[in-house]
Design an enzyme around this catalytic site. Structure first.
Site, PDB file in Angstrom:
ATOM      1  N   ASP A 144       0.877  -1.168   0.000  1.00  0.00           N
ATOM      2  CA  ASP A 144       0.000   0.000   0.000  1.00  0.00           C
ATOM      3  C   ASP A 144       0.915   1.219   0.000  1.00  0.00           C
ATOM      4  O   ASP A 144       1.709   1.387   0.946  1.00  0.00           O
ATOM      5  CB  ASP A 144      -0.876  -0.040   1.264  1.00  0.00           C
ATOM      6  CG  ASP A 144      -1.847   1.136   1.357  1.00  0.00           C
ATOM      7  OD1 ASP A 144      -1.584   2.186   0.726  1.00  0.00           O
ATOM      8  OD2 ASP A 144      -2.859   1.009   2.062  1.00  0.00           O
ATOM      9  N   SER A 195      -0.318  11.972 -15.884  1.00  0.00           N
ATOM     10  CA  SER A 195      -1.609  12.200 -16.533  1.00  0.00           C
ATOM     11  C   SER A 195      -1.563  13.499 -17.323  1.00  0.00           C
ATOM     12  O   SER A 195      -0.796  14.413 -16.994  1.00  0.00           O
ATOM     13  CB  SER A 195      -2.690  12.300 -15.455  1.00  0.00           C
ATOM     14  OG  SER A 195      -3.896  12.774 -15.987  1.00  0.00           O
ATOM     15  N   TYR A 232      -7.044  16.241  -8.054  1.00  0.00           N
ATOM     16  CA  TYR A 232      -6.347  15.227  -8.865  1.00  0.00           C
ATOM     17  C   TYR A 232      -5.248  15.899  -9.693  1.00  0.00           C
ATOM     18  O   TYR A 232      -4.099  15.435  -9.725  1.00  0.00           O
ATOM     19  CB  TYR A 232      -7.349  14.505  -9.772  1.00  0.00           C
ATOM     20  CG  TYR A 232      -6.704  13.466 -10.667  1.00  0.00           C
ATOM     21  CD1 TYR A 232      -6.190  12.292 -10.127  1.00  0.00           C
ATOM     22  CD2 TYR A 232      -6.590  13.672 -12.042  1.00  0.00           C
ATOM     23  CE1 TYR A 232      -5.589  11.332 -10.940  1.00  0.00           C
ATOM     24  CE2 TYR A 232      -5.988  12.725 -12.855  1.00  0.00           C
ATOM     25  CZ  TYR A 232      -5.492  11.557 -12.298  1.00  0.00           C
ATOM     26  OH  TYR A 232      -4.885  10.606 -13.098  1.00  0.00           O
ATOM     27  N   LYS A 234      -1.141  15.429  -9.706  1.00  0.00           N
ATOM     28  CA  LYS A 234      -0.375  14.988 -10.880  1.00  0.00           C
ATOM     29  C   LYS A 234       0.600  16.068 -11.361  1.00  0.00           C
ATOM     30  O   LYS A 234       1.676  15.741 -11.863  1.00  0.00           O
ATOM     31  CB  LYS A 234      -1.328  14.553 -12.002  1.00  0.00           C
ATOM     32  CG  LYS A 234      -2.118  13.285 -11.681  1.00  0.00           C
ATOM     33  CD  LYS A 234      -1.215  12.050 -11.562  1.00  0.00           C
ATOM     34  CE  LYS A 234      -2.001  10.751 -11.419  1.00  0.00           C
ATOM     35  NZ  LYS A 234      -1.156   9.571 -11.267  1.00  0.00           N
TER      36      LYS A 234
HETATM   37  P1  NAP Z   1      -7.350   1.688 -11.916  1.00  0.00           P
HETATM   38  O1  NAP Z   1      -7.746   0.535 -12.748  1.00  0.00           O
HETATM   39  O2  NAP Z   1      -8.328   2.299 -10.981  1.00  0.00           O
HETATM   40  O3  NAP Z   1      -6.011   1.272 -11.127  1.00  0.00           O
HETATM   41  C1  NAP Z   1      -5.500   2.025 -10.068  1.00  0.00           C
HETATM   42  C2  NAP Z   1      -4.638   1.103  -9.219  1.00  0.00           C
HETATM   43  O4  NAP Z   1      -4.064   1.878  -8.144  1.00  0.00           O
HETATM   44  C3  NAP Z   1      -5.451  -0.021  -8.564  1.00  0.00           C
HETATM   45  O5  NAP Z   1      -4.680  -1.191  -8.590  1.00  0.00           O
HETATM   46  C4  NAP Z   1      -5.624   0.480  -7.134  1.00  0.00           C
HETATM   47  O6  NAP Z   1      -5.796  -0.549  -6.174  1.00  0.00           O
HETATM   48  C5  NAP Z   1      -4.264   1.126  -6.956  1.00  0.00           C
HETATM   49  N1  NAP Z   1      -4.212   1.913  -5.728  1.00  0.00           N
HETATM   50  C6  NAP Z   1      -5.035   2.892  -5.292  1.00  0.00           C
HETATM   51  N2  NAP Z   1      -4.650   3.315  -4.080  1.00  0.00           N
HETATM   52  C7  NAP Z   1      -3.565   2.577  -3.743  1.00  0.00           C
HETATM   53  C8  NAP Z   1      -2.704   2.520  -2.612  1.00  0.00           C
HETATM   54  N3  NAP Z   1      -2.901   3.300  -1.541  1.00  0.00           N
HETATM   55  N4  NAP Z   1      -1.650   1.657  -2.630  1.00  0.00           N
HETATM   56  C9  NAP Z   1      -1.445   0.836  -3.672  1.00  0.00           C
HETATM   57  N5  NAP Z   1      -2.238   0.819  -4.758  1.00  0.00           N
HETATM   58  C10 NAP Z   1      -3.276   1.682  -4.787  1.00  0.00           C
HETATM   59  O7  NAP Z   1      -6.858   2.884 -12.849  1.00  0.00           O
HETATM   60  P2  NAP Z   1      -5.666   3.020 -13.926  1.00  0.00           P
HETATM   61  O8  NAP Z   1      -6.211   3.772 -15.053  1.00  0.00           O
HETATM   62  O9  NAP Z   1      -5.025   1.716 -14.179  1.00  0.00           O
HETATM   63  O10 NAP Z   1      -4.699   3.991 -13.128  1.00  0.00           O
HETATM   64  C11 NAP Z   1      -3.297   3.758 -13.055  1.00  0.00           C
HETATM   65  C12 NAP Z   1      -2.578   5.104 -13.045  1.00  0.00           C
HETATM   66  O11 NAP Z   1      -2.808   5.772 -14.285  1.00  0.00           O
HETATM   67  C13 NAP Z   1      -3.056   6.058 -11.951  1.00  0.00           C
HETATM   68  O12 NAP Z   1      -1.927   6.684 -11.367  1.00  0.00           O
HETATM   69  C14 NAP Z   1      -3.884   7.077 -12.707  1.00  0.00           C
HETATM   70  O13 NAP Z   1      -3.881   8.330 -12.074  1.00  0.00           O
HETATM   71  C15 NAP Z   1      -3.164   7.106 -14.038  1.00  0.00           C
HETATM   72  N6  NAP Z   1      -4.004   7.619 -15.128  1.00  0.00           N
HETATM   73  C16 NAP Z   1      -5.129   6.956 -15.514  1.00  0.00           C
HETATM   74  C17 NAP Z   1      -5.913   7.490 -16.535  1.00  0.00           C
HETATM   75  C18 NAP Z   1      -7.172   6.812 -17.019  1.00  0.00           C
HETATM   76  O14 NAP Z   1      -7.950   7.449 -17.729  1.00  0.00           O
HETATM   77  N7  NAP Z   1      -7.385   5.542 -16.721  1.00  0.00           N
HETATM   78  C19 NAP Z   1      -5.550   8.698 -17.133  1.00  0.00           C
HETATM   79  C20 NAP Z   1      -4.408   9.350 -16.704  1.00  0.00           C
HETATM   80  C21 NAP Z   1      -3.626   8.788 -15.710  1.00  0.00           C
HETATM   81  P3  NAP Z   1      -7.245  -0.942  -5.552  1.00  0.00           P
HETATM   82  O15 NAP Z   1      -7.855  -1.882  -6.531  1.00  0.00           O
HETATM   83  O16 NAP Z   1      -6.916  -1.556  -4.247  1.00  0.00           O
HETATM   84  O17 NAP Z   1      -8.029   0.344  -5.426  1.00  0.00           O
END
Ligand code: NAP
Length: 259
Positions: free
Chosen positions: A64, A141, A154, A158
């Site tokens: 975590d 992001s 957010y 970022k």
């Molecule tokens: P996601 O499917 O929601 O994945 C986020 C991951 O982060 C999940 O595994 C979540 O675990 C984990 N997480 C949250 N809090 C945590 C903590 N305290 N310790 C460890 N893990 C934690 O979304 P994603 O799109 O893959 O996001 C990955 C990254 O990409 C993020 O940094 C996000 O800001 C960035 N991003 C995403 C997008 C988009 O549109 N998808 C766009 C720009 C940037 P849990 O399952 O336990 O919650």
């Protein structure tokens, strides 16, 4: 050839899960992936995605990013005793009018997105510096490059990650450590479902009518962007993979730059 040891945060879903599967499935077994997640009860999805075939290329660890002890425990459980590639990917979104968020909620987002990234890098950086070897990838992001309405917290998190990574990259080239920040636009993951969101329809939402109406429109716009324009994780994985393969920038002589 010695495997490259990779540790990825946030592998229960989305980009982290896809990257872990992609690297662990490399036919030449180039990578040993430590796929970490804060809640191991969620590991089934990852295990199903790799179909249990990759015992020698993947291990799953609890971690975590808001809990320093769990980061240290994960580090101790890396049997190779080193990380060649650190991927700081864990993150969570927050959407809503700024005045609707409690300070605890705001702190929680900064704790994961900003402090979580810094804590993780702090923990693994000293060994990389000693070895004068390593790569750090961070999922940033577009919201770290430009502001988005109703995403103030957010975006602030970022933008801050952006500043930290750019600053680190300048120093770390002197240690042969390469920092890459991948600025994703909308990606088809659980991100939208997982983000903490104030509902525009919430009667307890104490914001003026104009803000409420703009927020309502924004949420609809956002749903439509994610439905129609979001990239697949495969595209992001290709970018992350090419960042891993990219050659290092030439080393500049001294340090420069001001405030
Ligand atoms: P996601 O499917 O929601 O994945 C986020 C991951 O982060 C999940 O595994 C979540 O675990 C984990 N997480 C949250 N809090 C945590 C903590 N305290 N310790 C460890 N893990 C934690 O979304 P994603 O799109 O893959 O996001 C990955 C990254 O990409 C993020 O940094 C996000 O800001 C960035 N991003 C995403 C997008 C988009 O549109 N998808 C766009 C720009 C940037 P849990 O399952 O336990 O919650």
């Amino acid at each position: 050839m010695e495997q490259k040891v990779v540790l990825i945060t946030g592998c229960s879903s989305g980009i982290g899960l896809s990257l872990a599967v992609h690297l662990a499935s490399n036919p030449s077994k180039v990578y040993k992936v430590y796929a970490t997640m804060r809640n191991l009860d969620k590991k089934q999805r990852l295990l199903e995605s790799v179909r249990g075939l990759h015992k020698d290329t993947m291990a799953i660890l609890q971690m975590d990013v808001t809990d320093q002890q769990s980061i240290l425990d994960a580090k101790r459980n890396v049997t190779e005793g080193r990380i060649d590639i650190l991927v700081c990917n864990a993150g969570v979104g927050l959407m809503g009018p700024l005045e609707a968020h409690s300070l605890d909620t705001i702190r929680g987002i900064l704790d994961v997105n900003l402090l979580g990234t810094l804590r993780t890098i702090q923990t693994f950086l000293p060994d990389m510096k000693i070895k004068r070897h390593g790569r750090i990838l961070v999922t940033g992001s577009m919201g770290g490059l430009q502001g988005l309405p109703f995403n103030e917290v957010y975006c602030a998190s970022k933008f801050a990650v952006e500043g930290a990574c750019e600053s680190l990259a300048i120093l770390l080239q002197h240690f042969n450590i390469h920092v890459s920040l991948i600025e994703c636009g909308p990606v088809n993951t659980d991100f939208l479902m997982n983000l903490k969101r104030t509902e525009a329809s919430d009667e307890a939402l104490e914001v003026d009518a104009h803000t409420r109406s703009l927020y309502d429109q924004y949420l609809q716009h956002c749903q439509s962007v994610f439905q129609n324009e979001a990239q697949d994780t495969d595209e992001i994985i290709q970018v992350l993979h090419s960042a891993l393969a990219a050659s290092r920038q030439p080393l500049s002589e001294g340090l420069s730059g001001g405030n």
